[in-house]
Design an enzyme around this catalytic site. Structure first.
Site, PDB file in Angstrom:
ATOM      1  N   GLY A   1       4.976   1.834   4.522  1.00 41.50           N
ATOM      2  CA  GLY A   1       6.438   1.956   4.190  1.00 41.50           C
ATOM      3  C   GLY A   1       7.150   1.230   3.883  1.00 41.50           C
TER       4      GLY A   1
ATOM      5  N   GLY B   1       2.761   2.242  10.832  1.00 43.82           N
ATOM      6  CA  GLY B   1       3.629   3.189  10.335  1.00 43.82           C
ATOM      7  C   GLY B   1       4.424   3.889  11.489  1.00 43.82           C
TER       8      GLY B   1
ATOM      9  N   GLU C   1      -5.709  -4.760  11.135  1.00 48.70           N
ATOM     10  CA  GLU C   1      -4.501  -3.287  11.355  1.00 48.70           C
ATOM     11  C   GLU C   1      -4.666  -3.449  12.548  1.00 48.70           C
ATOM     12  OE1 GLU C   1      -2.413  -2.822   6.669  1.00 48.70           O
ATOM     13  OE2 GLU C   1      -4.261  -1.340   7.894  1.00 48.70           O
TER      14      GLU C   1
ATOM     15  N   ASN D   1       1.077  -1.383  -0.180  1.00 51.04           N
ATOM     16  CA  ASN D   1      -0.143  -0.022  -0.072  1.00 51.04           C
ATOM     17  C   ASN D   1       1.116   1.281   0.143  1.00 51.04           C
ATOM     18  OD1 ASN D   1      -2.160   2.181   0.514  1.00 51.04           O
ATOM     19  ND2 ASN D   1      -1.952   1.790   2.547  1.00 51.04           N
TER      20      ASN D   1
ATOM     21  N   HIS E   1      -8.555   1.549   5.077  1.00 49.17           N
ATOM     22  CA  HIS E   1      -7.979   1.573   6.319  1.00 49.17           C
ATOM     23  C   HIS E   1      -8.358   2.294   7.106  1.00 49.17           C
ATOM     24  CE1 HIS E   1      -3.637   2.204   6.687  1.00 49.17           C
ATOM     25  NE2 HIS E   1      -3.518   1.612   6.191  1.00 49.17           N
TER      26      HIS E   1
ATOM     27  N   SER F   1       3.716  -2.293  10.815  1.00 57.83           N
ATOM     28  CA  SER F   1       4.980  -1.952  10.745  1.00 57.83           C
ATOM     29  C   SER F   1       5.331  -3.362   9.808  1.00 57.83           C
ATOM     30  CB  SER F   1       5.637  -1.766  11.974  1.00 57.83           C
ATOM     31  OG  SER F   1       5.285  -0.118  12.184  1.00 57.83           O
TER      32      SER F   1
HETATM   33  P1  PGA Z   1       2.483   0.235   7.368  1.00 55.36           P
HETATM   34  O1  PGA Z   1       1.348   1.026   6.775  1.00 55.36           O
HETATM   35  O2  PGA Z   1       3.730  -1.385   7.097  1.00 55.36           O
HETATM   36  O3  PGA Z   1       4.098   1.813   6.993  1.00 55.36           O
HETATM   37  O4  PGA Z   1       3.037   0.055   8.984  1.00 55.36           O
HETATM   38  C1  PGA Z   1       0.402  -0.207   7.259  1.00 55.36           C
HETATM   39  C2  PGA Z   1      -0.669   0.052   6.228  1.00 55.36           C
HETATM   40  O5  PGA Z   1      -0.958   1.148   6.181  1.00 55.36           O
HETATM   41  O6  PGA Z   1      -0.930  -0.957   5.630  1.00 55.36           O
END
Ligand code: PGA
Length: 233
Positions: free
Chosen positions: A218, A160, A154, A9, A94, A196
């Protein structure tokens, strides 16, 4: 060997130049049939990314949608428009859509109903199992194809932040959701984890009971990290 899913994503994280160059690099990733690799770029560049990835096995999906068909909805994006570009799948619900764009559970559930009754596939994101509208899913999921509906756990606090949920926690939530799905005879719906995920923790997460893949933010915007996750399988 069970099929695994890795969905990148890209959110609103990359400008056009970096999006196109990442897509060109992704063409070179080799992976086998047991992996379903998909990326969700911003809709502004989605046509160009589709064109770059057209000869690869990487599917390009949308991050969101607003309405089903064309109409007077300033700033909106609809399924009909995405379909014209060759998109047939979208992420929905999301946590950033919920918290930063104020999309309510009710709006997201309405969109889920719309999409389950369309020819689009969907990745429905949730933060706690109570949010998942099992009854709505049971009543509107008529298509038995494997990928019509994917569910992604999630936890907002892990998105993030660099703080990944523990394996025990991921397994507990996924097992609970899987058993709820079993009750409505939909245990084949894949359940992904997101929050993450990176090349260091992906192998352990992907090998956890009832985890069918990962939704990566990320790390999916950096080619070396994305390949690291793919190669960790
Ligand atoms: P992240 O985001 O891997 O940066 O934590 C995951 C997501 O929002 O799908």
């Amino acid at each position: 060997m069970k099929k695994l899913h890795i969905i990148g994503n890209w959110k609103m994280s990359l400008n056009r130049k970096d999006s196109l160059s990442l897509a060109k690099n992704i063409c070179s990733i080799n992976f086998n049939d047991h992996l379903n690799l998909e990326v969700a770029p911003t809709s502004l560049y989605i046509s160009e990314i589709i064109n770059i990835l057209k000869d690869s096995n990487v599917n390009v999906i949308s991050q969101n949608f607003d309405f089903e068909s064309l109409g007077s909805f300033t700033g909106g994006i609809c399924l009909d428009q995405m379909k014209e570009l060759g998109v047939n799948k979208t992420i929905l619900g999301h946590s950033e859509r919920r918290s930063k764009f104020n999309e309510s559970d009710e709006q997201i559930n309405n969109k889920l109903k719309t999409i389950l009754n369309s020819d689009f596939d969907v990745v429905y994101c949730f933060d706690s199992p109570e949010q998942i509208p099992f009854e709505l899913i049971k009543n509107n999921l008529n298509d038995n194809s494997d990928l019509k509906l994917t569910i992604a756990y999630e936890p907002t606090w892990a998105i993030g932040t660099g703080k990944t949920a523990s394996i025990e926690h991921i397994e507990e939530i996924h097992t609970k959701v899987k058993s709820n799905l079993k009750e409505i005879m939909l245990e084949n719906i894949p359940i992904l984890y997101g929050g993450s995920v990176n090349p260091t923790n992906s192998n352990e997460i992907l090998n956890t009971n009832n985890v069918d893949g990962v939704l990566v933010g990320g790390a999916s915007t950096k080619f070396d990290q994305l390949t690291g996750i793919v190669n960790s399988i």
